[in-house]
Design an enzyme around this catalytic site. Structure first.
Site, PDB file in Angstrom:
ATOM      1  CE  LYS A   1      67.118  -6.729   8.751  1.00 19.87           C
ATOM      2  NZ  LYS A   1      66.242  -6.024   9.710  1.00 19.87           N
TER       3      LYS A   1
ATOM      4  CB  THR B   1      71.990  -7.234  19.286  1.00 18.24           C
ATOM      5  OG1 THR B   1      71.404  -8.432  19.833  1.00 18.24           O
ATOM      6  CG2 THR B   1      73.498  -7.385  19.234  1.00 18.24           C
TER       7      THR B   1
ATOM      8  N   GLY C   1      66.814  -4.154  19.201  1.00 16.27           N
ATOM      9  CA  GLY C   1      66.423  -3.029  18.364  1.00 16.27           C
ATOM     10  C   GLY C   1      67.286  -2.808  17.142  1.00 16.27           C
ATOM     11  CB  THR C   2      70.012  -4.733  15.480  1.00 14.31           C
ATOM     12  OG1 THR C   2      69.308  -5.980  15.545  1.00 14.31           O
ATOM     13  CG2 THR C   2      71.061  -4.698  16.579  1.00 14.31           C
ATOM     14  N   GLY C   3      67.228  -4.275  14.119  1.00 13.35           N
ATOM     15  CA  GLY C   3      66.448  -4.191  12.886  1.00 13.35           C
ATOM     16  C   GLY C   3      65.671  -2.894  12.784  1.00 13.35           C
ATOM     17  CB  CYS C   4      63.676  -1.017  15.275  1.00 13.28           C
ATOM     18  SG  CYS C   4      62.545  -2.335  15.767  1.00 13.28           S
TER      19      CYS C   4
END
Length: 276
Positions: free
Chosen positions: A182, A216, A218-221
């Site tokens: 990512k 942003t 919690g973007t990865g979750c």
């Protein structure tokens, strides 16, 4: 917008709880719901956090984590599992053992540091992650800092856009079937993610314009759990990642429509429904 039914596909999140509701299992369950999947959860840790800081992390006893996993899998027809915060080597080994007979898709988000900079994975746990869980995963979704830790490179290693595929190839040698590297931690005006692996032998670049927002959290979750949702719905790996990339981008685009907290607010999981 997803189609809903009385017998929806089921996805499970194995992750930590975010008391502020923006990341962890709270974000995962929102992303599952937004993408037409019934969500079950296994809590690995309880955190005291909000949009500005994380003050406490309390690990759930390993036998309780294992019991949660077995309770869900013994009853629910889980098609995909998203794994997030695992905290310790002992917990990683226990989760891998509990999932040894699971035949659905596994999405591993190697959560290591919170948005506020707090460590969420103990240093000695990285080796266990690489040894017993990454080879079990259908896709691993590291950001740049996590990729550097997994590859044993200095944290300040600069990743050029033209080198993304090379880094993704290196990450594949750790044993996962597929890698999604990512690009959210990059500095370009565009954000590029690279998908590569057994299901996607030629690299796929997913590019979007970087959104100027501080919200942003919690973007990865959200990204990894929406991938699990689409896999549970029967999408191919390439379809699941592409659809999730688009979903997350729109959730970030709409994040400023929410006024939550005083720091890094959450992305807007329900932008389809909560119209201004």
């Amino acid at each position: 917008m997803p189609n809903f039914s009385n017998k929806p596909p089921i996805a499970l999140t194995i992750a930590g709880s975010d008391s502020g509701g923006g990341a962890g299992i709270q974000a995962d369950l929102k992303a599952f719901s937004a993408n037409g999947v019934y969500g079950a959860s296994v809590i690995t840790a309880v955190t005291a956090q909000n949009t500005t800081s994380l003050s406490h992390v309390h690990a759930v006893p390993i036998d309780v984590v294992t019991a949660q996993i077995l309770a869900v899998l013994n009853d629910l027809d889980v098609r995909a599992i998203k794994i997030g915060m695992l905290f310790s080597a002992e917990l990683i080994i226990a989760v891998a053992q509990a999932l040894k007979d699971f035949t659905g898709s596994i999405v591993l988000d190697p959560v290591m540091v919170s948005k506020s900079g707090n460590a969420l994975l103990q240093p000695d746990a990285v080796a266990a992650l690489k040894e017993v869980l990454i080879p079990r995963a259908d896709i691993v979704t590291p950001n740049y800092p996590e990729a550097m830790v997994l590859l044993g490179l200095p944290s300040n290693t600069h990743i050029k856009q033209e080198d993304l595929s090379s880094f993704a190839h290196d990450l594949l040698t750790l044993g996962a079937k597929n890698i999604l590297l990512k690009g959210g931690h990059g500095t370009d005006t565009t954000c590029t993610d690279v998908l590569l692996g057994l299901d996607v032998p030629e690299p796929i670049n997913l590019t979007s314009t970087r959104v100027p927002t501080k919200n942003t959290h919690g973007t990865g979750c959200t990204y990894s759990s929406s991938i699990a949702a689409y896999l549970a719905n029967g999408s191919t790996m390439a379809e699941a990642v592409s659809l999730s990339h688009n979903y997350l981008h729109n959730a970030i685009l709409c994040a400023d429509q929410l006024d939550v907290g005083h720091g890094h607010g959450p992305v807007h999981h329900f932008y389809h429904w909560w119209k201004q």
